[in-house]
Design an enzyme around this catalytic site. Structure first.
Site, short mmCIF file in Angstrom:
data_model
loop_
_atom_site.label_atom_id
_atom_site.label_comp_id
_atom_site.label_asym_id
_atom_site.label_seq_id
_atom_site.Cartn_x
_atom_site.Cartn_y
_atom_site.Cartn_z
N GLY A 8 39.25 35.71 36.24
CA GLY A 8 38.70 35.47 37.58
C GLY A 8 37.84 36.61 38.07
O GLY A 8 38.03 37.13 39.18
N ALA A 9 36.86 37.01 37.25
CA ALA A 9 36.09 38.22 37.56
C ALA A 9 34.73 37.95 38.18
O ALA A 9 33.95 38.88 38.37
CB ALA A 9 35.91 39.05 36.29
N ILE A 13 38.36 40.09 44.33
CA ILE A 13 39.06 41.27 43.81
C ILE A 13 38.75 41.47 42.33
O ILE A 13 38.59 42.60 41.86
CB ILE A 13 40.58 41.11 44.02
CG1 ILE A 13 40.91 41.02 45.51
CG2 ILE A 13 41.33 42.30 43.40
CD1 ILE A 13 42.35 40.66 45.79
N TYR A 160 51.73 28.47 47.87
CA TYR A 160 51.23 29.78 47.46
C TYR A 160 52.39 30.77 47.30
O TYR A 160 52.48 31.48 46.29
CB TYR A 160 50.23 30.28 48.50
CG TYR A 160 49.54 31.58 48.14
CD1 TYR A 160 48.55 31.61 47.16
CD2 TYR A 160 49.87 32.77 48.80
CE1 TYR A 160 47.90 32.79 46.84
CE2 TYR A 160 49.22 33.95 48.49
CZ TYR A 160 48.24 33.96 47.50
OH TYR A 160 47.60 35.13 47.19
#
Length: 275
Positions: A8-9, A13, A160
């Site tokens: 997830g780059a 974050i 979540y």
């Protein structure tokens, strides 16, 4: 310098962490779902003097996770650091391609499979580290230990928090398993961060999303603790903890429940062992 995988780059974050670690000279391997964005990111990083290898992975599909891991195992003989960053917050009831509730499927099941498949490479490192980008929401999570764990159509904070509790339980379990392999495993609460994870379809999310974006931390600020836990000396001997910018967080009885931890691990094994 370390060889580092980050999932997830392409934003938030993950992107800020990749930039910070790349600027330090570390070797980057980025797992990205959207290859158009990934190619653009790769070019952008190169302009900054940062080289990064891109591998496609869709964490809503276990077959994609398997393909990603196969590519990594074929290309490398060791991985020093794995940063499981990709995640979702869904304000509507959705499922992954494998039929899991979207949040638990993405935030826990897929990263469980990815981590387990890559463990041989991490153990092969002289001093491996696994960093799970989690949340203090784990402290509010509740888990039912039956098949509804995968499929109950929950959404929002409840889903979540459940996924983040599962993630912390896995972090503790893995830390215990890897004690003799010189691999440190920790979870991080990066703070409340202004990323696109909080963009939703409901009226409530559309109203509060822009407000949250203004008052939350910038990804670059949140990335500092991620970098510290990943490559810094301060937490070099720390394992099995949930860490925030202020230090190691106190875990509650749900996070420290040995029986719950065993069941949550078995639930993940049940749906990934034959993948």
């Amino acid at each position: 310098m370390s060889r580092i995988i980050i999932t997830g780059a392409t934003s938030g974050i993950g992107l800020a962490t990749a930039r910070a670690l790349g600027a330090m000279g570390h070797e980057l391997i980025l797992g990205c779902r959207n290859m158009t964005k990934a190619d653009k990111l790769q070019r952008s990083l190169k302009e900054e003097g940062i080289e990064a290898k891109i591998f496609q992975v869709d964490l809503t599909h276990l077959a994609s996770v398997e393909g990603f891991c196969y590519g990594i195992l074929k290309a490398y003989d060791h991985i020093d650091i794995l940063i499981n960053n990709a995640g979702v917050f869904s304000d509507s009831k959705k499922r992954t391609q494998d039929g899991f509730e979207l949040t638990i499927g993405t935030n826990y099941i897929s990263h469980y499979l990815l981590t387990e498949r890559l463990l041989p490479l991490i153990i092969a490192s002289e001093s491996g580290r696994i960093v799970n980008i989690s949340s203090k929401a784990a402290l509010y999570g509740r888990i039912k230990t039956d098949d509804s764990f995968y499929t109950k159509p929950t959404k929002g904070f409840r889903a979540y928090a459940k996924s983040k509790l599962a993630q912390v339980l896995y972090t503790i379990d893995l830390a215990k398993r890897l004690e003799t392999h010189n691999v440190m495993v920790n979870a991080i609460h990066p703070g409340e961060v202004a990323t696109n994870i909080w963009q939703g379809e409901s009226l409530l999310m559309k109203l509060i999303g822009p407000i949250n974006q203004r008052r939350y931390l910038k990804p670059e600020e949140a990335a500092k603790i991620c970098v510290q836990v990943a490559v810094g000396e301060l937490y070099g001997d720390t394992t099995g903890q949930l860490i925030e910018d202020g230090g190691i967080m106190k875990l509650n009885k749900h996070c420290l429940d040995d029986n719950l931890r065993e069941v949550v691990i078995e639930l993940a094994k049940k749906v990934t062992v034959n993948k």
